[in-house]
Design an enzyme around this catalytic site. Structure first.
Site, short mmCIF file in Angstrom:
data_model
loop_
_atom_site.label_atom_id
_atom_site.label_comp_id
_atom_site.label_asym_id
_atom_site.label_seq_id
_atom_site.Cartn_x
_atom_site.Cartn_y
_atom_site.Cartn_z
N TYR A 197 29.02 -33.04 14.54
CA TYR A 197 30.10 -33.69 15.27
C TYR A 197 29.58 -34.81 16.14
O TYR A 197 28.43 -34.82 16.56
CB TYR A 197 30.94 -32.69 16.08
CG TYR A 197 30.20 -31.80 17.04
CD1 TYR A 197 29.64 -30.60 16.62
CD2 TYR A 197 30.11 -32.14 18.38
CE1 TYR A 197 29.00 -29.77 17.51
CE2 TYR A 197 29.46 -31.30 19.29
CZ TYR A 197 28.90 -30.12 18.83
OH TYR A 197 28.25 -29.30 19.72
N HIS B 192 8.97 -25.15 12.75
CA HIS B 192 10.38 -25.41 12.49
C HIS B 192 10.87 -26.69 13.17
O HIS B 192 11.46 -27.57 12.53
CB HIS B 192 11.25 -24.24 12.96
CG HIS B 192 10.87 -22.91 12.37
ND1 HIS B 192 10.32 -22.78 11.12
CD2 HIS B 192 10.98 -21.65 12.85
CE1 HIS B 192 10.10 -21.50 10.86
NE2 HIS B 192 10.49 -20.79 11.91
N LYS C 280 30.40 -37.13 19.44
CA LYS C 280 31.22 -37.23 20.65
C LYS C 280 31.55 -38.68 20.88
O LYS C 280 30.64 -39.53 20.98
CB LYS C 280 30.45 -36.69 21.84
CG LYS C 280 30.17 -35.22 21.74
CD LYS C 280 29.49 -34.77 23.00
CE LYS C 280 29.18 -33.30 22.89
NZ LYS C 280 28.53 -32.82 24.09
N ARG D 38 24.63 -29.19 14.27
CA ARG D 38 24.42 -27.77 14.61
C ARG D 38 23.94 -27.05 13.36
O ARG D 38 24.71 -26.80 12.42
CB ARG D 38 25.71 -27.16 15.15
CG ARG D 38 25.47 -25.80 15.78
CD ARG D 38 26.60 -25.35 16.68
NE ARG D 38 27.82 -25.19 15.93
CZ ARG D 38 29.04 -25.56 16.35
NH1 ARG D 38 29.20 -26.14 17.52
NH2 ARG D 38 30.09 -25.37 15.60
N ARG E 128 0.82 -1.21 0.00
CA ARG E 128 0.00 0.00 0.00
C ARG E 128 0.86 1.26 0.00
O ARG E 128 0.46 2.29 -0.56
CB ARG E 128 -0.91 0.02 1.24
CG ARG E 128 -1.93 -1.10 1.27
CD ARG E 128 -2.62 -1.12 2.62
NE ARG E 128 -1.65 -1.16 3.71
CZ ARG E 128 -1.96 -1.13 5.00
NH1 ARG E 128 -3.22 -1.07 5.36
NH2 ARG E 128 -1.03 -1.17 5.92
N GLU F 85 17.34 -18.10 21.00
CA GLU F 85 17.75 -16.80 20.47
C GLU F 85 18.21 -15.95 21.65
O GLU F 85 17.62 -16.03 22.74
CB GLU F 85 16.58 -16.10 19.76
CG GLU F 85 16.40 -16.60 18.34
CD GLU F 85 15.25 -15.95 17.59
OE1 GLU F 85 15.25 -16.02 16.36
OE2 GLU F 85 14.35 -15.38 18.23
N1 LIG Z 1 9.76 -10.61 9.78
C1 LIG Z 1 10.19 -11.82 9.97
O1 LIG Z 1 11.31 -12.05 10.39
C2 LIG Z 1 9.30 -12.98 9.69
C3 LIG Z 1 8.02 -12.79 9.19
N2 LIG Z 1 7.23 -13.87 8.90
C4 LIG Z 1 5.90 -13.70 8.34
O2 LIG Z 1 6.03 -13.03 7.10
C5 LIG Z 1 4.96 -12.14 6.87
C6 LIG Z 1 5.51 -10.74 6.68
O3 LIG Z 1 6.26 -10.38 7.81
P1 LIG Z 1 6.79 -8.90 8.07
O4 LIG Z 1 7.45 -8.37 6.85
O5 LIG Z 1 7.50 -8.92 9.33
O6 LIG Z 1 5.41 -8.14 8.26
P2 LIG Z 1 5.13 -6.59 8.36
O7 LIG Z 1 4.34 -6.35 9.59
O8 LIG Z 1 6.37 -5.80 8.14
O9 LIG Z 1 4.11 -6.40 7.16
C7 LIG Z 1 4.48 -6.42 5.79
C8 LIG Z 1 3.74 -5.34 5.05
O10 LIG Z 1 2.34 -5.61 5.11
C9 LIG Z 1 1.62 -4.38 5.22
N3 LIG Z 1 0.80 -4.46 6.43
C10 LIG Z 1 1.22 -4.57 7.70
N4 LIG Z 1 0.17 -4.62 8.55
C11 LIG Z 1 -0.93 -4.51 7.79
C12 LIG Z 1 -2.31 -4.51 8.07
N5 LIG Z 1 -2.77 -4.62 9.31
N6 LIG Z 1 -3.17 -4.40 7.06
C13 LIG Z 1 -2.74 -4.31 5.80
N7 LIG Z 1 -1.42 -4.31 5.49
C14 LIG Z 1 -0.54 -4.41 6.45
C15 LIG Z 1 2.63 -3.28 5.32
O11 LIG Z 1 2.81 -2.72 4.02
P3 LIG Z 1 1.98 -1.46 3.49
O12 LIG Z 1 1.51 -0.68 4.65
O13 LIG Z 1 2.97 -0.71 2.65
O14 LIG Z 1 0.89 -2.05 2.70
C16 LIG Z 1 3.90 -3.97 5.69
O15 LIG Z 1 5.04 -3.32 5.20
C17 LIG Z 1 4.06 -12.28 8.10
O16 LIG Z 1 3.08 -13.23 7.81
C18 LIG Z 1 5.00 -12.81 9.16
O17 LIG Z 1 4.32 -13.54 10.13
C19 LIG Z 1 7.69 -15.15 9.07
C20 LIG Z 1 8.94 -15.38 9.55
C21 LIG Z 1 9.83 -14.34 9.95
O1 LIG Z 2 10.05 -18.04 11.88
C1 LIG Z 2 10.72 -17.46 12.70
O2 LIG Z 2 12.06 -17.63 12.70
C2 LIG Z 2 12.90 -16.69 13.31
C3 LIG Z 2 14.26 -17.38 13.44
O3 LIG Z 2 14.75 -17.67 12.18
P1 LIG Z 2 16.32 -17.82 11.97
O4 LIG Z 2 16.44 -18.28 10.57
O5 LIG Z 2 16.90 -16.47 12.21
O6 LIG Z 2 16.79 -18.80 12.96
C4 LIG Z 2 12.38 -16.24 14.63
O7 LIG Z 2 13.17 -15.19 15.12
C5 LIG Z 2 10.97 -15.75 14.47
O8 LIG Z 2 10.42 -15.45 15.73
C6 LIG Z 2 10.10 -16.79 13.82
O9 LIG Z 2 8.85 -16.22 13.47
#
Ligand SMILES: NC(=O)C1=CN([C@@H]2O[C@H](COP(=O)(O)OP(=O)(O)OC[C@H]3O[C@@H](n4cnc5c(N)ncnc54)[C@H](OP(=O)(O)O)[C@@H]3O)[C@@H](O)[C@H]2O)C=CC1
Ligand SMILES: O=C1O[C@H](COP(=O)(O)O)[C@@H](O)[C@H](O)[C@H]1O
Length: 608
Positions: free
Chosen positions: A500, A357, A502, A492, A162, A333
């Site tokens: 590894y 995971h 042991k 690991r 957006r 973590e």
């Molecule tokens: N971040 C991480 O490390 C990880 C994330 N995930 C999953 O990946 C997905 C994306 O994660 P992440 O990038 O952290 O998410 P974000 O919260 O950063 O959301 C991504 C984008 O979605 C839009 N957005 C956020 N909230 C809303 C809302 N309530 N309604 C509509 N649009 C919204 C925003 O873009 P805009 O406003 O420009 O539209 C935002 O930049 C999620 O499902 C998350 O659970 C999984 C593993 C790890």
């Molecule tokens: O999916 C997730 O993974 C990360 C950890 O991923 P890693 O590759 O950095 O080990 C975790 O931090 C996060 O909470 C979880 O949503």
């Protein structure tokens, strides 16, 4: 020592393809993907002919996806086979179909271009491009694939969200997170510029078919009349998954190639919501189009689990209750939920790490030998293991939550100090669980899981503790603590990848003193190639239609069945977590839980 390389991308090692120095005939075309390499470089035999596979591609003919295999016989003649399939099937299945080589009809032959690469294009749309995951993982992974020449010749990347941004804004944003993974990389900035030129942005709402139709128009312009294959990566919060899938599917799916959607976790909160999500997704997509990502499956050492087990004679015979005392799956973590508290509080550590995971690793670890390396064969075995698991009971779970802690003059926050987390939140940031697989191989063997945030270290590992040596001649050298003298295999996963074992060893000298030493395969010392990020592998697989590392819906159902009852118990009974200081080793309860099954956590010893 010989290393067998696939040219899928130069950094991907593979045992499936012969080494460059092997005696197999040279490949007539420079391959672009492992599937091509796999077939192109491998000599096949049929009853009377010996062929050299020359070209494999996925084509759309008369509205069907077809596996098209072109083979060059040794006399230079080219024969082609096409097998119509309703859904795409992995190209590596073609190996089995190879024996029956038929000619195409004239019209089919005409439709198969000499250079399939020129005929098709892949458009990758990152939905939620302005977000954390897109910046941190997806764009850098796409760049790494581009750098390694793993992306198809014709590709376009679109960011969609957006936020109002121009193409230049997106490029600027993306460029800040791109790195050349190896310092010595050549022409890296040049490659970055080339990559960024192929990245574009379209601003739109996630629930607007009109906005997706605008995207569709732009994609078409880039595709320039080629067969269009489209990959949508849903990097957005789960509450808008369905809106985005609906609009992408109705307004921006490919008219003549494939359309695939990568869905990020969480896939629901429990069995019910996960089933509802799957049902909604399937209103717009077939199961074949849905790529549920669990990025741990893309980690190098998790990928390697099957290789370790099934290609080494020494491990598989030991892989059962007969020799294994317990298995431990550990994730920790050394930072809290900083910045992600809002998301995390709705899910907690069991849903965030264990149900996906760690359970996926467990399934790969414990499954029976699959019929083949095909995605469906592997996933069938994983589902069997998951369905053989005993439902997790509350008394086999310990939960914890981190509290504030001051160390060296620095105060680390409590989980509930996060402004997006309710002050009275009982959400676990730590959990330990004892799980059991009720099948012939694993009957009675505890599989212990432990996952936590804000602990003393960052690591993910698998620990396999073996049984005591029966009638051990050296028992008296070990003292009373026989557990400490048993063999332990440690995989690991991260950081500093290693495998590894042991073992007990005689300390050199005139006496008879034993110590514990490691037979150590330390990746950094053994392999000069850097390890690709999990997202690179998974994105490449999704582009190639390889589903092995993605979660099938029945796997997901089985995983939720295991955890849903205990999650309900914890939440309905408002079980209070054991509080542990930020940066500590976690709640003491985890030790009591392990001790109940005569287990000692392997990551706590002095000689970890
Ligand atoms: N971040 C991480 O490390 C990880 C994330 N995930 C999953 O990946 C997905 C994306 O994660 P992440 O990038 O952290 O998410 P974000 O919260 O950063 O959301 C991504 C984008 O979605 C839009 N957005 C956020 N909230 C809303 C809302 N309530 N309604 C509509 N649009 C919204 C925003 O873009 P805009 O406003 O420009 O539209 C935002 O930049 C999620 O499902 C998350 O659970 C999984 C593993 C790890
Ligand atoms: O999916 C997730 O993974 C990360 C950890 O991923 P890693 O590759 O950095 O080990 C975790 O931090 C996060 O909470 C979880 O949503």
């Amino acid at each position: 020592m010989a290393t067998l390389y696939s040219t899928r991308c130069p950094s991907y090692p593979s045992l499936q393809s012969p080494s460059p120095s092997s005696s197999s005939p040279s490949c007539p075309h420079a391959p672009k993907s492992s599937k091509l390499v796999h077939l192109q470089c491998m000599p096949f035999s049929s009853a009377s002919n010996r062929f050299l596979a020359a070209k494999v591609s996925l084509q759309t003919l008369s509205g069907y996806h077809r596996n098209v295999l072109r083979v060059q016989q040794q006399d230079g003649a080219v024969a082609t086979t096409a097998s119509p399939v309703k859904h795409e099937s992995p190209l590596n299945r073609l190996k089995d179909e190879f024996i029956a080589v038929n000619s195409l009809t004239e019209s089919e032959e005409a439709a198969v271009s000499d250079d399939d690469e020129n005929e098709s294009t892949v458009s990758i749309t990152v939905v939620g491009a302005s977000g954390d995951l897109a910046k941190k993982k997806i764009f850098p992974a796409l760049f790494a694939l581009y750098y390694e020449d793993c992306l198809p010749k014709h590709f376009t990347i679109y960011g969609y969200a957006r936020s109002k941004m121009t193409d230049a804004d997106l490029r600027n944003m993306v460029s800040k997170t791109l790195t050349c993974r190896i310092d010595k990389r050549e022409n890296c900035s040049e490659k970055m510029d080339q990559f960024l030129k192929r990245c574009f942005y379209h601003s739109g709402q996630y629930d607007s078919q009109e906005n997706f139709a605008e995207l569709n128009k732009k994609l078409k312009e880039h595709e320039g009349g080629r067969i269009s294959n489209r990959l949508f990566y849903l990097s957005i919060p789960p509450n808008i998954f369905i809106d985005a899938v609906k609009c992408a599917s109705l307004s921006a799916s490919s008219g003549n190639g494939w359309t695939r959607v990568i869905v990020e976790k969480p896939f629901g909160r429990d069995s019910e919501s996960s089933a509802a999500l799957t049902k909604s997704l399937k209103q717009y997509l077939t199961e074949d189009q849905i790529f549920r990502i669990d990025h741990y499956l893309g980690k190098e050492l998790v990928e390697n689990l099957s290789v370790l087990r099934f290609s080494n004679l020494i491990f598989e015979p030991l892989w059962s209750r007969q020799y294994i005392r317990n298995v431990q799956l550990i994730f920790s973590e050394d930072f809290g939920t900083e910045g992600r508290g809002g998301y995390f509080d709705h899910y907690g550590i069991i849903r965030d790490i264990m149900q996906n995971h760690l359970l996926q690793i467990l399934a790969l670890f414990a499954m029976e030998t699959p019929v083949s390396l095909d995605a469906e064969d592997i996933r069938n075995e994983k589902v069997k293991v998951l369905r053989s698991m005993r439902p997790l009971q509350l008394d086999n779970v310990v939960i914890g939550q981190y509290k504030s802690h001051t160390k060296g003059g620095v105060t680390y926050p409590a989980y509930t100090d996060d402004k997006t987390v309710p002050k009275d939140s009982l959400t676990p940031t730590f959990a330990a669980a004892a799980l059991f697989i009720d099948n012939a191989r694993w009957d009675g063997v505890p599989f212990l899981m432990k996952a936590g945030k804000a602990l003393h270290t960052k690591r993910a590992e698998i620990r396999v503790q073996f049984r005591h040596v029966p009638g051990n001649l050296y028992n008296r050298n070990f003292g009373t603590d026989l557990d400490r003298a048993t063999n332990e295999l440690v995989i690991r996963v991260q950081p500093d990848e290693a495998i590894y074992l042991k073992i007990n060893n005689k300390v050199p000298g005139l006496g008879m003193r034993l110590d514990r030493s490691n037979l150590n395969l330390h990746y950094a010392a053994r392999y000069s190639k850097e390890i690709p990020d999990a997202y690179e592998r998974l994105l490449l697989d999704a582009i190639e239609g390889e589903r092995r590392l993605f979660i099938r819906s029945d796997e997901l159902d089985a995983a939720w069945s295991l955890f849903t009852p205990v999650l309900k118990d914890l939440e309905e009974n408002k079980i209070i977590p054991e509080y542990y200081p930020y940066g500590s080793r976690g709640p003491v309860g985890a030790h009591y839980l392990a001790a109940r099954y005569n287990v000692r956590w392997g990551d706590l010893g002095v000689d970890q």
